[in-house]
Design an enzyme around this catalytic site. Structure first.
Site, short mmCIF file in Angstrom:
data_model
loop_
_atom_site.label_atom_id
_atom_site.label_comp_id
_atom_site.label_asym_id
_atom_site.label_seq_id
_atom_site.Cartn_x
_atom_site.Cartn_y
_atom_site.Cartn_z
CG HIS A 70 -5.54 6.40 5.54
ND1 HIS A 70 -4.65 6.09 4.54
CD2 HIS A 70 -5.51 5.37 6.40
CE1 HIS A 70 -4.12 4.90 4.80
NE2 HIS A 70 -4.62 4.45 5.91
NE ARG A 71 -4.13 5.33 10.92
CZ ARG A 71 -4.18 4.23 11.67
NH1 ARG A 71 -3.12 3.50 11.82
NH2 ARG A 71 -5.29 3.91 12.27
CE LYS A 99 5.18 -2.93 0.48
NZ LYS A 99 6.52 -2.70 -0.14
CE LYS A 111 8.43 2.03 -4.02
NZ LYS A 111 8.35 0.99 -3.01
N1 GLU Z 1 11.05 0.76 -0.50
C1 GLU Z 1 10.60 -0.09 0.53
C2 GLU Z 1 9.26 -0.69 0.18
O1 GLU Z 1 8.89 -0.77 -0.97
C3 GLU Z 1 10.62 0.59 1.89
C4 GLU Z 1 9.70 1.73 2.08
C5 GLU Z 1 9.90 2.50 3.37
O2 GLU Z 1 10.67 2.07 4.20
O3 GLU Z 1 9.27 3.54 3.50
O4 GLU Z 1 8.55 -1.19 0.98
#
Ligand code: GLU
Length: 475
Positions: A70-71, A99, A111
């Site tokens: 969405h972003r 997050k 991820k």
């Molecule tokens: N791996 C980190 C996390 O789980 C950082 C992710 C990021 O900086 O994109 O939040």
């Protein structure tokens, strides 16, 4: 299916996250359509590729999941671990979506993971594996500055990010924004100062903000400030080390136990975090660290009496097996998913407060956002205005001294006449984001009649923001 504790307990990591989100959706009485759109992982790719290792082809398997776009870009780390699977990567991608929303980082969630024990390969082998993995991700549209931007996670760091960025640059030499294809890079290769410490630093800032709210501190059965608080840290990797180091050296916390793979070291008067870290580097574990008690059953130390417990290692370490025996007053989730859904309910009943992962460890992605902006701007933060602010400070000092006919003390002069450099600005931006995140979470918990923990408050805040975006511009 994952071999983690989650799976052993009959519920996978992804299901555990989904249950938490379901609960939030129920509390919010959210439109069913938006609820289902939120929960689904938009796309996931599995990649298997051969790399020649010691004259023989070895096959590696990895995943990259995009939970939301969405972003854009979608954002999240890539982990290298012997046990990682699609379920875990999807769960972690979903957590990235929430997050980013909680701390107002304008990214979607993603991820990646590669099944590998990085300790079994030398530098050249890891470089070949990483470059090949990056080429596959780039070729399939899962790595670019505009759409999907990886970062370090468990088992990876600035070095791997440097290799990935360079792989992208070689494939797209005309892309002027190639530096923004990956974050968490070495500072000499487009990284931002303060990224490496960012997640641990964010945990410290989260705890500092928590302790500014007396009522919350009291509610957790604690009192006073962070000073002197007894802290147990599980995992002395990048996140755990920085959190423990800053809490000990800047907030006078007592790190009474550090739990690692080979056991735990304990000292009721407080361990020297840096000394333990160096011992671990040299010896591969905490065992044998002088002047501290060693306990080979590390996980039993999670159950020890303390003020703050910081799980900074794997997911699924606090489960229905041990939740009843956890004696910490406050858990700061530096790792992703350290407490399972059922364990969370038990802890909540027992009055153990939890600062949830989706907020507590957001420092990494917050500073990744700053790094990405820096890369697109092609200029270091502070480069243009540092000297300007310094000379303005000097003029103000001269004016004060002329008006008062007295001298400003040197220590104050240094503070006022100092222009902010990149480190200062990154830390200030991180601090501000973490403060605001905690304040919003506390405010939501206290104002919503159906919310009585920080995790639900955080999820509700995130879902409200994402749902608003879906309502405004569609799915
Ligand atoms: N791996 C980190 C996390 O789980 C950082 C992710 C990021 O900086 O994109 O939040």
């Amino acid at each position: 299916m994952s071999d983690t504790k989650f799976a052993k307990k009959g519920m996978t990591f992804r299901k555990s996250v989904e249950h938490m989100v379901d609960h939030a959706i129920e509390i919010m009485e959210l439109d069913e359509g938006i609820g289902s759109a939120l929960k689904v992982c938009q796309s996931v790719i599995q990649i298997s590729f051969p790399v020649e290792i010691n004259g023989k082809a070895e096959i590696f398997t990895g995943w990259r999941a995009t939970h939301s776009d969405h972003r854009l870009p979608s954002k999240g780390g890539i982990r290298y671990a012997p046990i990682v699977d699609q379920d875990e990567v999807e769960a972690l991608a979903a957590l990235m979506t929430y997050k980013c929303a909680i701390v107002d980082v304008p990214f979607g969630g993603s991820k990646g993971g590669l099944v590998i024990d990085p300790r079994k390969y030398d530098r050249n082998q890891l470089e070949a594996i990483t470059r090949r993995f990056a080429r596959e991700l780039i070729g399939k549209g899962y790595l670019s500055p505009a759409k999907n931007v990886p970062a370090p996670d468990m088992g990876t760091g600035p070095r791997e990010m440097g290799w990935m960025t360079d792989t992208y640059r070689r494939l797209f030499p005309d892309d002027i924004n190639y530096m923004g294809a990956v974050t968490g890079k070495p500072v000499e290769h487009g990284g931002v100062r303060g990224r490496n410490e960012a997640t641990g630093r964010g945990v410290q800032y989260a705890l500092r903000e928590f302790f500014r709210h007396g009522e919350e501190v009291k509610n957790a059965g604690l009192e006073g400030s962070l000073e002197g608080k007894q802290v147990i840290v599980q995992g002395l990797g990048n996140v755990g080390y920085h959190a423990a180091h800053f809490l000990q050296t800047e907030d006078d916390c007592k790190i009474i136990a550090i739990i690692e793979r080979d056991g735990a070291v304990l000292d009721p008067d407080g361990l020297d975090v840096d000394a333990v870290f160096h011992h671990m580097r040299e010896n591969g574990g905490v065992k044998g660290f002088p002047d501290a008690r060693f306990e080979s059953d590390g996980s039993s130390i999670l159950e020890m009496e303390c003020d703050i417990l910081i799980p900074a290692a794997l997911e699924g370490v606090i489960t229905t097996d041990n939740a009843d025996r956890i004696k910490a007053h406050l858990i700061a989730e530096a790792a992703n998913g350290p407490v399972t859904f059922e364990a969370d309910k038990i802890l909540q009943k027992r009055g153990v407060e939890i600062i949830p992962d989706a907020y507590c460890n957001a420092g990494g992605v917050i500073v990744s956002y700053f790094e990405w902006i820096r890369n697109l701007n092609h200029v270091r933060f502070g480069r243009i205005d540092k000297r300007f602010h310094e000379s303005r400070g000097e003029h103000i000092l001269t004016a004060i001294e002329m008006a008062t006919d007295s001298k400003v003390p040197d220590w104050l002069r240094d503070q006022i006449a100092r222009g902010a450099d990149e480190f200062d600005l990154v830390r200030s931006g991180l601090d501000d984001s973490m403060r605001q995140g905690m304040q919003e979470i506390i405010e939501k918990r206290r104002s919503h009649p159906k919310i009585d923990d920080y995790r639900m408050a955080a999820f509700v805040i995130a879902i409200e923001k994402i749902a608003r975006s879906y309502r405004d511009i569609g799915f």
